[in-house]
Every structure is written in structure tokens, then in C-alpha cells.
Motif scaffolding. Structure first.
Motif, PDB file in Angstrom:
ATOM      1  N   MET A  51       0.829  -1.211   0.000  1.00  0.00           N
ATOM      2  CA  MET A  51       0.000   0.000   0.000  1.00  0.00           C
ATOM      3  C   MET A  51       0.861   1.257   0.000  1.00  0.00           C
ATOM      4  SD  MET A  51      -2.924   1.179  -0.322  1.00  0.00           S
ATOM      5  CE  MET A  51      -4.255   0.034  -0.072  1.00  0.00           C
ATOM      6  N   GLY A  55       0.667   4.325  -2.723  1.00  0.00           N
ATOM      7  CA  GLY A  55       0.623   5.760  -2.430  1.00  0.00           C
ATOM      8  C   GLY A  55       1.603   6.534  -3.293  1.00  0.00           C
ATOM      9  N   TYR A  58       0.294   6.801  -6.747  1.00  0.00           N
ATOM     10  CA  TYR A  58      -0.792   7.792  -6.778  1.00  0.00           C
ATOM     11  C   TYR A  58      -0.195   9.204  -6.841  1.00  0.00           C
ATOM     12  CZ  TYR A  58      -4.939  10.387  -5.177  1.00  0.00           C
ATOM     13  OH  TYR A  58      -5.992  11.271  -5.062  1.00  0.00           O
ATOM     14  N   GLU A  59       0.836   9.414  -6.018  1.00  0.00           N
ATOM     15  CA  GLU A  59       1.483  10.734  -6.007  1.00  0.00           C
ATOM     16  C   GLU A  59       2.100  11.073  -7.356  1.00  0.00           C
ATOM     17  OE1 GLU A  59       4.088  10.993  -2.521  1.00  0.00           O
ATOM     18  OE2 GLU A  59       2.291  10.441  -1.371  1.00  0.00           O
ATOM     19  N   VAL A  65      -7.845   7.276  -8.010  1.00  0.00           N
ATOM     20  CA  VAL A  65      -8.677   6.802  -6.900  1.00  0.00           C
ATOM     21  C   VAL A  65      -9.262   5.396  -7.144  1.00  0.00           C
ATOM     22  CG1 VAL A  65     -10.790   7.266  -5.574  1.00  0.00           C
ATOM     23  CG2 VAL A  65      -9.129   9.084  -5.944  1.00  0.00           C
ATOM     24  N   LEU A  69      -8.861   2.244  -4.463  1.00  0.00           N
ATOM     25  CA  LEU A  69      -9.956   1.469  -3.856  1.00  0.00           C
ATOM     26  C   LEU A  69      -9.739  -0.028  -4.058  1.00  0.00           C
ATOM     27  CD1 LEU A  69     -13.017   3.679  -4.843  1.00  0.00           C
ATOM     28  CD2 LEU A  69     -12.321   3.083  -2.516  1.00  0.00           C
ATOM     29  N   ILE A 111      -7.467   2.118   6.848  1.00  0.00           N
ATOM     30  CA  ILE A 111      -6.598   0.929   6.874  1.00  0.00           C
ATOM     31  C   ILE A 111      -5.655   0.987   8.084  1.00  0.00           C
ATOM     32  CG2 ILE A 111      -4.764  -0.298   5.641  1.00  0.00           C
ATOM     33  CD1 ILE A 111      -6.174   0.608   3.015  1.00  0.00           C
ATOM     34  N   GLY A 152      -8.119   7.320  20.994  1.00  0.00           N
ATOM     35  CA  GLY A 152      -7.132   7.316  19.903  1.00  0.00           C
ATOM     36  C   GLY A 152      -7.768   7.825  18.626  1.00  0.00           C
ATOM     37  N   THR A 158      -4.135  16.299   5.742  1.00  0.00           N
ATOM     38  CA  THR A 158      -3.784  17.537   6.445  1.00  0.00           C
ATOM     39  C   THR A 158      -5.037  18.357   6.748  1.00  0.00           C
ATOM     40  OG1 THR A 158      -3.293  18.388   4.242  1.00  0.00           O
ATOM     41  CG2 THR A 158      -1.415  17.804   5.600  1.00  0.00           C
ATOM     42  N   ILE A 181      -4.251   9.753  22.290  1.00  0.00           N
ATOM     43  CA  ILE A 181      -3.144   9.380  21.398  1.00  0.00           C
ATOM     44  C   ILE A 181      -3.548   9.702  19.967  1.00  0.00           C
ATOM     45  CG2 ILE A 181      -1.795   7.479  20.442  1.00  0.00           C
ATOM     46  CD1 ILE A 181      -2.024   6.017  22.951  1.00  0.00           C
TER      47      ILE A 181
END
Ligand code: B1M
Length: 229
Positions: A51, A55, A58-59, A65, A69, A111, A152, A158, A181
Motif C-alpha cells: 500500500m 501511495g 498515486y502521487e 482513486v 480502492l 486501513i 485514539g 492535512t 493518542i
């Protein structure tokens, strides 16, 4: 198990997520268990590492998207096989407590939170899982309902992480003793402190360690302005 076989299984799990192949994720998760690979290693260094690469793609604009998924589906398929084995493993900590856990409002990335949940359950903790995209007041209500010692919160964006200090303030108004936390990709120890949290964890394993640390810390050692009472 020989090193090369460990690497082979971990790569197969990694690739199953990367190439969004649910069947392969299930198949290799079963192989991992049958051959005695530590299930948590299989999750973190196999599925979760896949995963991570997703990422990056994707960047770079190579994945979009819909691929994310499908990759998440593959990860969850493998996790479904491996998770019960983690829960049955002998990782129960001496200090056990209870935690209200959730992904903050506006954020559906669950996740990481689910891996954190798995580790708490494996350690013998009671987890009150609120799920994802959790309205801010639900954290406060659930803590009050259950009397959990820890709350938690997870955020992967962001934008959504800005909800965290709001929840912390709400919690403090109602219960100065509760410990909080934070975790998730955009959070670090400085951000967590700035938001008024008591603890921060980079990953699922350290989340349990951090919770144990907070529970065993005498009240007078908690940071000033928090937890008095
Ligand atoms: Co999206 N997404 N996503 N996404 N997604 C990110 C987070 C992003 C960084 C990708 C990018 O642009 N580089 C980016 C956020 C940018 C930002 O805010 N700076 C992003 C975006 C923009 C979006 C959308 C807006 C895309 C769109 O629609 N245009 C959208 C938002 C939807 C929403 O939430 N409202 C969106 C949607 C999705 C999917 C639904 C397709 C899917 C999520 C599926 C799911 O979770 N069920 C998805 C995914 C998969 C990702 C990436 C690729 C992977 C996240 C992941 O699962 N990592 C992610 C890119 C990335 O992170 N590099 C990205 C694996 C997981 C094991 O790691 O969650 O970090 P992580 O958890 C770790 C630690 O952080 C820690 O422990 C875990 C395990 O060790 N941890 C805790 C986590 N919570 C903790 C709590 C703790 C302690 C530790 O204590 C309480």
C-alpha cells in the motif's frame, strides 16, 4: 523458514496489493500462515508495504482513486486471513486498558486505524471502534459511555487532522483525566503535542506501547495543563 522464502512470500503479498489482486492476497496470506510466517510481519512488510508503494504511484499520477480502492480491497482481503492469527498470537501486554478509536470526521482512510485496532485487540485491550469519518462529538460521547482510559484518533489528511485539537478540547472540558493518542501519516510527535495530545505513535505496534506508557504514568508526570484531577 529460509530467508529467501520469507522474502518471496512478503513480495507476493506486496504485489497482490500493488496489482489489486484480491485472490492472490488471500492465497498468499494462507501460504504465509501455513508456512509459519509471523502474521504481523506479513501484514506490515507484505500488505502494508504494498500500500505504501500504491501511495507513491498515486502521487506520481500513475494510479488514480479507482486503483486505490481496488488496492485497499486486496489489502483487506489478505488482512481478513491474517488478522485472526494476530489476535490469537501471544502478544498480550501486562497492562491492559480500553480505548475509543476512530478516524476523524471528513476522513475515510481506515486501513491504518484498523491495523492499530488489530494490535490493541492482540494485546488484550478492549477497543471501542467508532470507524471512519467519525463526527467529532462521537469521540466524547463514546468515551463517556464506556469510561475508556484512552481516546485514539487517526487522520490521513492535512485537512482532516485539524479536527483533532477540537476533539481534544471537547474531551478535556468533560473529563480532564482522559488520555489522548494521535496517529496517521500527517501527524508527528510535534503536531500531536501542539494539538494537546498526550501521546503519538508512528505505527500500530508503537501505538500499544504508547498507550501502555500513558496508563502507567503517574498523573503528576503528565504534561502540565493536562490530566489534572
Ligand atoms: Co487517499 N489520500 N484520498 N485514499 N490515500 C492519501 C492519504 C494522500 C496522502 C495521497 C496523496 O495525495 N499523496 C492524500 C492526502 C493528502 C493530504 O492531505 N496531504 C489523499 C487524498 C487527497 C485522498 C482523496 C481526497 C482523493 C480524492 O478523492 N481526490 C480522497 C479523500 C476521501 C476522504 O477521506 N474524504 C481519498 C480516498 C482514498 C481511498 C478511499 C481511495 C483510499 C482509502 C481506502 C481505505 O482506507 N479504506 C485511499 C488511500 C488508500 C490512500 C493512500 C494511498 C494510502 C493510505 C493507507 O492506507 N496507507 C494515501 C497515500 C499515502 O499514505 N502515502 C492516501 C497504509 C496504512 C497502513 O498506513 O494509514 O499511514 P497509515 O497507517 C499507519 C500509521 O500512519 C499509523 O499506523 C498505521 C499502521 O502502521 N497510524 C496510527 C494510523 N492511524 C493511527 C492511529 C494511532 C497510531 C498510529 O493512534 C490512535
Amino acid at each position: 523458514m529460509p530467508d529467501h522464502r520469507v522474502k518471496e512470500i512478503l513480495k507476493a503479498l506486496h504485489d497482490a496489493v500493488l496489482f489489486y489482486d484480491e485472490d492472490k492476497a488471500v492465497e498468499w496470506a494462507k501460504v504465509a500462515l501455513e508456512e509459519g510466517l509471523d502474521p504481523f510481519t506479513a501484514v506490515m512488510e507484505g500488505l502494508s508495504s504494498g500500500m505504501k508503494q500504491v501511495g507513491e504511484l498515486y502521487e506520481k499520477g500513475d494510479y488514480f482513486v479507482p486503483e486505490l480502492l481496488l488496492c485497499a480491497d486486496a489489502l483487506y482481503a489478505g488482512l481478513g486471513i491474517l488478522q485472526p492469527a494476530i489476535e490469537a498470537s501471544d502478544t498480550v501486554t501486562a497492562t491492559k486498558g480500553s480505548i475509543v478509536l476512530g478516524v476523524v470526521e471528513g476522513d475515510v482512510h481506515d486501513i491504518g486505524k484498523n491495523l492499530v485496532k488489530t494490535m490493541f485487540e492482540a494485546a488484550g485491550w478492549t477497543v471501542y471502534d467508532l470507524g471512519k469519518d467519525v463526527p467529532l462529538d462521537r469521540f466524547v460521547e463514546e468515551q463517556e459511555r464506556t469510561g475508556a482510559e484512552i481516546v485514539g484518533m487517526s487522520a490521513l489528511m492535512t485537512t482532516s487532522m485539524c479536527a483533532m485539537p477540537i476533539v481534544i478540547n471537547k474531551l478535556r472540558e468533560r473529563n480532564a483525566r482522559v488520555r489522548v493518542i494521535l496517529g496517521g501519516a500527517p501527524i508527528n510527535a510535534n503536531v500531536a503535542e501542539k494539538f494537546g495530545a498526550d501521546g503519538y505513535a508512528e505505527d500500530a505496534v508503537s501505538a500499544v506501547d504508547e498507550a501502555v506508557r500513558l496508563l502507567s504514568m503517574p498523573r503528576e508526570q503528565m504534561r502540565e495543563g493536562r490530566h489534572e484531577g
